[in-house]
Scaffold this motif. Structure first.
Motif, PDB file in Angstrom:
ATOM      1  N   SER A  58       1.283  -7.482   5.933  1.00  0.00           N
ATOM      2  CA  SER A  58       1.734  -7.350   7.324  1.00  0.00           C
ATOM      3  C   SER A  58       2.039  -8.687   7.977  1.00  0.00           C
ATOM      4  O   SER A  58       2.634  -8.725   9.059  1.00  0.00           O
ATOM      5  CB  SER A  58       0.678  -6.611   8.158  1.00  0.00           C
ATOM      6  N   GLU A  78       8.128  -5.403  10.373  1.00  0.00           N
ATOM      7  CA  GLU A  78       6.754  -4.947  10.586  1.00  0.00           C
ATOM      8  C   GLU A  78       5.854  -5.338   9.419  1.00  0.00           C
ATOM      9  O   GLU A  78       4.628  -5.271   9.532  1.00  0.00           O
ATOM     10  CB  GLU A  78       6.741  -3.432  10.764  1.00  0.00           C
ATOM     11  N   GLY A 191      10.680  -2.702   7.728  1.00  0.00           N
ATOM     12  CA  GLY A 191      10.376  -2.068   9.009  1.00  0.00           C
ATOM     13  C   GLY A 191      11.462  -1.132   9.481  1.00  0.00           C
ATOM     14  O   GLY A 191      12.504  -0.967   8.837  1.00  0.00           O
TER      15      GLY A 191
END
Length: 221
Positions: A58, A78, A191
């Motif tokens: 992440s 993301e 993402g």
């Protein structure tokens, strides 16, 4: 960590890909080059073992300095995929053997073929990655590697330790060169709000970049 070994057939390489890598564009090479290219492809088909590995995190390490071009492409990600793809140690040994034999034509073709293999392996890695994030309805950016788009090649030294030794047999020398040489490494943004875009090759002065070669070919249409 996801890892996969591929066969030569799974790469989906066409002979035209190799000719383009050698600089022929859409032209047809002479008979010797065509015969030797076919011969090399036949020779490696039974034993070539390209492979890739990647993991997703992440966070992008704070120590990374990818430069403005890559940072803009990664904006909105993301998560990030960190990857290595390689033609393999077997192919490296094959190239060395051809050099020792002193056949410059076959050596040159093998060099171009190795680059195509490494990139095709990375393409397969992207397909595998996309399949793994489809359930999240995520997309992914282009892949970016140290040494391109303003990201210093020395940052390979920050990228490789993240794999904790699981590098598909690829290692770095003191100059941050990957061994086997026919290998690709880097990052990909993931993402809902990211996408693949055209590489900004018109903003870059790295003439030997494989992405720039593809962009030049496309721009001539």
């Amino acid at each position: 960590m996801s890892e996969k070994q591929l066969s030569f057939n799974e790469l989906g390489i066409e002979v035209a890909d190799i000719y383009r890598q050698m600089g022929y564009g859409e032209a047809t090479p002479d008979d010797q080059v065509r015969v030797e290219t076919d011969r090399l492809m036949d020779e490696i088909g039974s034993w070539l073992r390209p492979r890739f590995c990647y993991f997703v995190d992440s966070q992008l390490p704070a120590t990374f300095n990818t430069g403005q071009t890559i940072s803009r492409q990664l904006d909105g990600a993301e998560a990030y995929a960190f990857f290595i793809a390689t033609a393999g140690i077997e192919y490296e040994a094959y190239q060395q053997r051809l050099k020792q034999e002193g056949d410059m034509v076959r050596t040159y073709i093998a060099d171009a073929l190795g680059s195509v293999i490494a990139e095709a392996c990375a393409d397969q890695m992207e397909c595998h990655l996309q399949a793994s994030i489809d359930k999240l309805q995520w997309k992914h950016t282009n892949r970016f590697s140290p040494g391109y788009c303003g990201w210093s090649v020395t940052q390979q030294q920050l990228l490789f330790p993240l794999f904790r030794g699981h590098t598909c047999g690829v290692r770095l020398n003191d100059s941050s060169l990957m061994l086997p040489i026919k290998s690709v490494s880097g990052i990909i943004g993931l993402g809902r709000n990211v996408s693949r875009k055209d590489y900004a090759c018109h903003l870059c002065n790295q003439e030997q970049c494989y992405k720039r070669k593809k962009w030049k070919k496309k721009s001539t249409y």
